[in-house]
Design an enzyme around this catalytic site. Structure first.
Site, PDB file in Angstrom:
ATOM      1  CD  GLU A   1     -22.781 -12.111 -39.999  1.00 32.60           C
ATOM      2  OE1 GLU A   1     -21.951 -11.176 -40.064  1.00 32.60           O
ATOM      3  OE2 GLU A   1     -23.431 -12.521 -40.986  1.00 32.60           O
TER       4      GLU A   1
ATOM      5  CD  GLU B   1     -27.735 -11.233 -40.954  1.00 32.14           C
ATOM      6  OE1 GLU B   1     -26.896 -10.882 -41.828  1.00 32.14           O
ATOM      7  OE2 GLU B   1     -27.627 -10.933 -39.758  1.00 32.14           O
TER       8      GLU B   1
HETATM    9  O1  AHR Z   1     -27.489  -7.664 -43.197  1.00 27.44           O
HETATM   10  C1  AHR Z   1     -26.335  -6.877 -43.116  1.00 27.44           C
HETATM   11  C2  AHR Z   1     -25.268  -7.491 -42.248  1.00 27.44           C
HETATM   12  O2  AHR Z   1     -24.787  -8.662 -42.837  1.00 27.44           O
HETATM   13  C3  AHR Z   1     -25.682  -7.937 -40.861  1.00 27.44           C
HETATM   14  O3  AHR Z   1     -25.663  -6.914 -39.938  1.00 27.44           O
HETATM   15  C4  AHR Z   1     -24.638  -8.951 -40.518  1.00 27.44           C
HETATM   16  O4  AHR Z   1     -25.111  -9.919 -39.611  1.00 27.44           O
HETATM   17  C5  AHR Z   1     -24.238  -9.530 -41.857  1.00 27.44           C
HETATM   18  O5  AHR Z   1     -22.865  -9.582 -42.028  1.00 27.44           O
END
Ligand code: AHR
Length: 511
Positions: free
Chosen positions: A176, A313
């Protein structure tokens, strides 16, 4: 009524192989994922192997977990690997600034994480630090992990207890980086990505699969496609190298998509109305839009689909459970979450020509967790059961499936699914009915198969209430059961049955 047609007479196309890595998981140093989750330390009375809970390892092995992503998430871009090696009592105590500001004692570091992967028999997927780390730091971590001969760093690894280098394939270059990983523009990140990845070397016979940080859902689609385009224009230079020469700097681009009932108010994980159920279903289905748009841009530069989409994710993000630390992201898990898992995994299967890997966020006690713990107790959630039922798709070949389904609400079809055929010619169909009130008659037609000659079996996961869940007092409230074959009505190549309300079903058709 829903009519489903599947083409069973197709060739097993290697381009349409459902990578087992689509069924991967993600574990960050966040809340109770590691500490008071996976990790209890080797002096704990909770049965463990070198500090990791045996019950969790056993449960994840039943899923045939293919990979585990670590150490973050946002945590990855403030993680400095040297803090997590050597004698535990001398490891640095750092602040986990993203997640509750708690002290990180670094007791789970490189050696411990890789021991966990060996216990789980899964591939590690390590995310390196671009946001606050240097190129040298990342390059040296890879040398420490994978270099076979005697360099200062490989000797240090040996001194710390690991003689042989590890095999590390999946390597993330930042996380991110448009947000918690450095608030960068696509152009700035792209420059950094190609610079960092140049120095991520293949030592000894290790071969890295390098993953660039891609976009997230949420911002406008134009931002999402711009981010990908900027990376792909540069990637285009190396596309021809990707299959033959692993030294190409890029192999995959990530995508994140979280599903909530609302942007500002995410809503409770357990107390919600049917309108929130519908919102969650519709948001989960946005994954298709994301995959379509991302693939469209990638196809322009990489028509042979060498670069993979890595959805590292995904999952539901609700409000935390009452009276828990808001920075720990601990939420319960209901039939609604199971339905999101089913919809999402079916989409990944269907886009398997581009989606190479995916990681549910997160494995234990965080967000859409398949596993929850409380003291020495451990339970598996409805989401866990979806992964267990769907593991039959791992490494199988996608079979084209056409679904014409009646609408549940707001133009959203009730029935969704995917189908595959495995090495032993077993056909597996996963289907879900997102309508929480009504069962739906299904007519399933297979091309040129006499179903009377086949063995048909099925399992079902069904809720009675939308918020049905497992608790520490009632750990088996939601679990898969056999779907009796007497419920199927067979006519030549057609199978008729009713898929119950709010249910997920996996059907197996054997020779
Ligand atoms: O999964 C929780 C968080 O969500 C992670 O650390 C981040 O990459 C995303 O914003």
């Amino acid at each position: 009524m829903a009519k489903i047609k599947i083409e069973t007479e197709i060739q097993k196309d290697p381009q349409k192989r459902i990578s087992r890595h689509i069924y991967g998981h993600f574990a960050e140093h966040l809340g109770r994922c590691f500490y008071d989750g996976f990790w209890v330390g080797d002096d704990s009375s909770i049965p463990n192997t070198r500090g990791f809970r045996n019950d969790i390892v056993e449960a994840l092995k039943k899923l045939e977990i293919p990979n585990l992503r670590w150490p973050g998430g946002c945590f990855a871009d403030e993680y400095h690997w040297r803090n997590g090696i050597g004698p535990k009592e001398r490891r640095a105590k750092t602040i986990n600034t993203h997640w509750g500001g708690v002290i990180e004692n670094n007791h789970v570091g490189t050696h411990e994480f890789l021991d966990l992967c060996e216990q789980l028999e899964c591939e590690p997927y390590i995310c390196g630090n671009v946001g606050s780390g240097t190129i040298q730091e990342m390059a040296e971590w890879i040398e420490y992990l994978t270099f076979d001969d005697e360099s200062t760093l490989s000797l240090l690894r040996r001194k710390n207890g690991r003689k042989n280098p590890w095999k590390i394939k999946y390597w993330g270059v930042g996380n991110e980086n448009w947000g918690c990983g450095g608030n960068m523009t696509a152009e700035h990140y792209s420059d950094l990505f190609f610079r960092y990845s140049t120095f991520c070397k293949n030592f000894s016979d290790n071969k890295l699969y390098k993953i660039a940080c891609g976009p997230t859902s949420g911002p406008p689609m134009s931002w999402i496609t711009h981010w990908i385009e900027v990376l792909m224009i540069r990637a285009g230079l190396f596309i021809s190298l990707i299959e033959d020469i692993y030294d190409a700097p890029i192999h995959g681009i990530s995508l994140h998509h979280y599903t909530s009932a609302g942007l500002i108010k995410k809503g409770s994980a357990t107390e919600f109305k049917e309108q929130d159920w519908l919102k969650i279903m519709r948001n989960a289905l946005k994954m298709e839009d994301l995959l379509m748009n991302m693939s469209r841009v990638m196809d322009k530069y990489d028509p042979r689909k060498k670069i993979g989409i890595i959805v590292d994710e995904w999952g539901t993000w609700h409000e935390v459970e009452p009276d828990t630390n808001p920075g720990f992201l601990f939420q319960q898990n209901t039939m609604r979450d199971a339905m999101v898992a089913s919809l999402t995994l079916d989409l990944f299967n269907r886009y398997c020509d581009r989606v190479h890997m995916a990681n549910l966020a997160q494995t234990v006690n965080v967000l859409q967790a398949p596993i929850l713990t409380e003291g020495d107790k451990m339970i598996t959630t409805p989401t866990y059961h979806v992964f267990e039922m769907y593991k039959v798709h791992q490494d199988a070949f996608l079979i084209p499936m056409k679904i014409e389904s009646e609408v549940y609400k707001r133009k959203t079809p009730a029935i969704h699914g995917s189908a595959s055929i495995d090495e032993n010619d077993k056909i597996h169909l996963s289907l879900c009915n997102i309508n929480p009130n009504e069962g739906i008659n299904v007519e399933l037609e297979l091309s040129e198969v006499d179903l009377k000659e086949k063995q048909i079996s099925a399992r079902i996961l069904q809720g009675k209430q939308m918020n049905d869940r497992n608790t520490f007092d009632s750990p088996e409230n939601v679990k898969p059961t056999a779907f009796p074959s007497s419920y199927f009505n067979i006519e030549a190549n057609k199978l008729n049955f009713k898929i119950p309300f709010m249910s997920i079903i996996v059907i197996t058709i054997e020779k």
